[in-house]
Structure formats: structure tokens, C-alpha cells
Scaffold this active site. Structure first.
Site, PDB file in Angstrom:
ATOM      1  N   GLY A   1      -4.193   1.891   4.192  1.00  0.00           N
ATOM      2  CA  GLY A   1      -3.647   0.844   2.838  1.00  0.00           C
ATOM      3  C   GLY A   1      -3.899   1.332   1.826  1.00  0.00           C
ATOM      4  O   GLY A   1      -4.348   2.610   1.662  1.00  0.00           O
ATOM      5  N   ASN A   2      -3.910   0.732   0.694  1.00  0.00           N
ATOM      6  CA  ASN A   2      -4.569   1.045  -0.715  1.00  0.00           C
ATOM      7  C   ASN A   2      -4.879  -0.363  -1.352  1.00  0.00           C
ATOM      8  O   ASN A   2      -4.960  -1.486  -0.805  1.00  0.00           O
ATOM      9  CB  ASN A   2      -3.309   1.601  -1.385  1.00  0.00           C
ATOM     10  CG  ASN A   2      -2.105   0.528  -1.435  1.00  0.00           C
ATOM     11  OD1 ASN A   2      -2.019  -0.552  -1.998  1.00  0.00           O
ATOM     12  ND2 ASN A   2      -0.824   1.058  -1.071  1.00  0.00           N
ATOM     13  N   ARG A   3      -5.268  -0.338  -2.567  1.00  0.00           N
ATOM     14  CA  ARG A   3      -6.114  -1.328  -3.366  1.00  0.00           C
ATOM     15  C   ARG A   3      -5.252  -2.179  -4.016  1.00  0.00           C
ATOM     16  O   ARG A   3      -5.732  -3.083  -4.578  1.00  0.00           O
ATOM     17  CB  ARG A   3      -7.171  -0.780  -4.365  1.00  0.00           C
ATOM     18  CG  ARG A   3      -8.214   0.282  -3.607  1.00  0.00           C
ATOM     19  CD  ARG A   3      -9.212   0.842  -4.727  1.00  0.00           C
ATOM     20  NE  ARG A   3     -10.243   1.810  -4.174  1.00  0.00           N
ATOM     21  CZ  ARG A   3     -11.092   1.353  -3.666  1.00  0.00           C
ATOM     22  NH1 ARG A   3     -11.573   0.249  -3.474  1.00  0.00           N
ATOM     23  NH2 ARG A   3     -11.917   2.524  -3.057  1.00  0.00           N
ATOM     24  N   SER A   4      -3.881  -2.016  -3.833  1.00  0.00           N
ATOM     25  CA  SER A   4      -3.054  -2.741  -4.632  1.00  0.00           C
ATOM     26  C   SER A   4      -3.234  -4.455  -4.253  1.00  0.00           C
ATOM     27  O   SER A   4      -3.246  -4.682  -3.065  1.00  0.00           O
ATOM     28  CB  SER A   4      -1.548  -2.514  -4.503  1.00  0.00           C
ATOM     29  OG  SER A   4      -0.687  -3.392  -5.146  1.00  0.00           O
TER      30      SER A   4
END
Length: 410
Positions: free
Chosen positions: A206-209
Site C-alpha cells: 500500500g501507500n501513505r495516502s
């Protein structure tokens, strides 16, 4: 500011007392005009006590003040909540059979409708036509929220939350000298949040959004009069009221949803943080950490370029559509953020590219942002900074200018 608050005859009328409180506590002078049916849900005494002004729904009260003309002329803003199917139909037809509909015909300032009704009523072709008629006249009509309705039914038709109506109403009066909403009658699709690519039933890439910027864009587009569709990947914040929400998880799911939504959209804003890669294989069981086995090797494959594909599909269909991309960039030894962004704009072919300089404690999860808007037309870069709501307002304003072929101010 002098506000006329029209109250329709629906069960949601009780929520409008909270909206009235928000207006009065903000220092506005509010005159409440309930329909006759509305007084069966909330009495006149409540509206008078909360507004501090006399309340009537008859054109024959205080005739010497000519209220059926005066109230509309003097109002800086007219808000109708709940706007029932019947009240929307009467307003669209231009009827003037009580004080509220007379006031709507006489209104010189902006007008905002906040609908509330059963789902089938909202989806009915007659209601949809009436809503489009009002929007075509420059009247702002919010989409209803989705959720529990009267009885056991659920679906779109709930009155938006009072704070959301308040925000939309105040936004309507700010910077709108001619009271025309820049996206009135437009359909806008916005992606938000971060995609997640599963490794096994437990883990994912995933990512930090957080989704905050995409949600703020949805609010700004809604407040600008658009019909908004939000393609929501993982978000740390709830979706706003008055927009259609399509939930996705992976980049492939977002691609499918975006291509479908773009088919009837005037504007597509790809603000989601989409994974560039996904695991080539997904384990059906949790990947175990064992001392007697080697560390796993995870092979990644490219995800499709959704933004570029949207541009290609638009080109093949030859339809008029504005496509906006987002670029979360970091500089390195080969180039700075803007150099990478300009190359991406040329490669993707979208109309506008919103550039973020990302990094630890920058943009992702924060309440503020600083952006540069690049245009395929070659116009000068536009800078905007502030809260994500303020940045979103600047982006939506720029989109409105692009749609109307107006050059942005330097």
C-alpha cells in the site's frame, strides 16, 4: 448576511433546526419559511425561537410589507432544506402557491436546494428532470446522502448533514459575483485514497495516502454545482455527503471503475495514489516465516496506467472531456520535482497535472498541501497552497476556467 431558510414537508425537517443554529451562530439574520406541510413536522414556535424572527408561510400575513416580493429581493441567500420531490417539482415549474415558492421566484441571490426523499423518488425520471431544470437555471442542487431512510429502507435520499449544507451554502456566496456555479450541470468523477495490492489474505502493498485531498476535491466540486462520483480506495476520512461513492481496493478495480465512470463524465480527476506495481502471485494462505525455509522472493509486475488509458479512450471516442492527473513526485540526482512532472504531463497527455512534492511528513496524511498546476496547453504554472480544502477550491476553480475556455490569472 440575510438568509431565507425554506423548510419542506419531510421528516428530515427536524434536522434543519441544527442548520438554522449554524447560520445564526455564524451571525447571519435568518427568516424561516416553512411550507404548510413542514409545520406538521416542526412547529412555527420552534423556528421563531431559534431564528429570533417571526415565521409565516402565507402571502396574506403582513400584507403591508409585501413579503412575497420583499423577502426574495432582500435575501443574500435562499436555502431550501429538506427539498422534497413535490417542492422541487413546484420550483421547477415556477409555481407560486405559497410564500416560499413566491420567494424563490423573486430571489435575486444564490439559491441552494438540499433534497431529502425516498430513493425511488430521487431516482424517478420526473425528479431527475426537475433537478436538471433547476441546475440549468444556475440553482445549486446538492445530491442527497445515502443511508438509513424512514422505516427500514436504506439508499440515497437522506438529507445531507447540516454542516455539509452550511458549508455548501457559504461556499455558494463566496467569490460568485454573478451567482453562477462554475460546474453546474457537469458530472465529475474523482478518485481518492490509496490502492492496496494483496500479497496474501493478511498482507498487502500500500501507500501513505489518506484520501483527504480527494475528499476535499469532491466537496469543492459538489459545492461548485457538479454531480460528483467518488471512486474511493482506502481512505482515513469518510466520504462527504451528497456524492455517489464507488468503493475499490486494487489498481485493477480502480481501472475498471474509472473507465466505466468516465463514459458519462465531463471531468475526471485522478487524485488517488495508485500502486505502480502489484505482486505477480497472490498466496491463498498467509505466507509463513519459518527458520527452515529461505526468505520469500516477491516478484512485482506493472499495473496498467489508468490515467494514460483514460486519455487514449477519450481520444478514440472524440468526446469533449477534461482529464486531470496528480503527480506525487520527489527530486533526485537526475532532476527536480517539476522536471519529472513536466515529463509526466507530456507522457500522459492529460489536460492538467497537479504536482505534489511528497516525502516524510509532506502531503500524505497532512491537512495542508502545496501544489503546482501544469497545463498541456503550455500556460504558466499555477501555484496554490493552504489547507487541502483551499487547495481543492483552487483546483476546481481552474477546472471551471478550462471548461469555459478562460485563461487563468497570472
Amino acid at each position: 448576511m440575510r438568509i431565507v431558510l425554506g423548510v419542506g414537508g419531510g421528516i428530515a425537517a427536524y434536522k434543519v433546526a441544527s442548520l438554522l443554529r449554524l447560520f445564526t451562530e455564524a451571525g447571519h439574520n435568518v427568516t424561516v419559511i416553512p411550507t404548510e406541510a413542514a409545520t406538521r413536522f416542526v412547529g412555527v414556535a420552534t423556528w421563531e425561537a431559534l431564528s429570533g424572527n417571526p415565521v409565516s408561510n402565507s402571502v396574506f400575513d403582513d400584507v403591508h410589507q409585501v413579503n412575497h416580493v420583499r423577502l426574495g429581493h432582500e435575501a443574500d441567500l435562499v436555502v431550501v432544506a429538506p427539498a422534497t420531490a413535490d417542492l422541487i417539482a413546484r420550483a421547477a415549474a415556477g409555481l407560486a402557491d405559497d410564500l416560499l415558492t413566491n420567494t424563490l421566484l423573486m430571489a435575486r441571490g444564490p439559491v441552494l436546494f438540499a433534497p431529502a426523499m425516498h430513493t425511488e423518488m430521487w431516482h424517478n425520471a420526473a425528479t431527475r428532470a426537475n433537478v436538471e431544470t433547476l441546475r440549468g437555471r444556475g440553482i445549486a442542487v446538492l445530491d442527497p446522502a445515502s443511508g438509513r431512510l424512514t422505516g427500514t429502507d436504506s439508499g440515497p435520499g437522506r438529507l445531507p448533514e447540516p454542516q455539509d449544507i452550511f458549508d455548501a451554502a457559504i461556499a455558494l456566496t463566496q467569490g460568485q459575483s454573478d451567482y453562477q456555479l462554475p460546474l453546474a450541470g457537469r458530472t465529475v468523477t474523482i478518485s481518492a485514497g490509496g490502492t492496496r495490492e494483496p500479497l496474501d489474505p493478511v498482507r498487502f502493498l500500500g501507500n501513505r495516502s489518506s484520501g483527504k485531498q480527494g475528499v476535499a476535491l469532491a466537496v469543492a466540486a459538489r459545492n461548485a454545482g457538479a454531480t460528483v462520483r467518488l471512486l474511493a480506495a482506502h481512505m482515513d476520512v469518510p466520504a462527504p455527503a451528497g456524492v455517489e461513492v464507488v468503493t475499490v481496493e486494487t489498481a485493477l478495480q480502480l481501472r475498471e471503475a474509472a473507465l466505466a465512470a468516465a463514459a458519462d463524465s465531463d471531468v475526471v480527476i485522478m487524485a488517488a495514489a495508485v500502486a505502480d506495481f502489484r505482486p505477480a502471485e497472490i498466496s491463498d494462505t498467509k505466507i509463513k516465516k519459518r527458520d527452515d525455509t529461505a526468505d520469500p522472493i516477491i516478484t512485482l509486475i506493472r499495473n496498467p496506467d489508468i490515467l494514460q488509458e483514460l486519455v487514449e479512450v477519450r481520444g478514440m471516442s472524440r468526446r469533449s472531456q477534461l482529464i486531470v492527473g496528480f503527480a506525487a513526485e520527489t527530486g533526485d540526482g537526475h532532476g527536480d520535482v517539476l522536471a519529472y512532472a513536466e515529463a509526466k504531463l507530456k507522457r500522459k497527455g492529460c489536460d492538467l497535472l497537479v504536482v505534489n512534492h511528497v516525502g516524510t511528513d509532506k502531503v500524505f496524511g497532512q491537512d495542508t498541501n502545496s501544489i503546482v498546476i501544469l497545463a498541456r496547453s503550455g500556460s504558466d504554472p499555477q501555484l496554490a497552497s493552504g489547507t487541502k480544502s483551499e487547495v481543492s477550491a483552487a483546483i476546481i476553480s481552474r477546472i471551471g476556467l478550462e471548461l469555459n475556455h478562460v485563461s487563468p490569472r497570472a
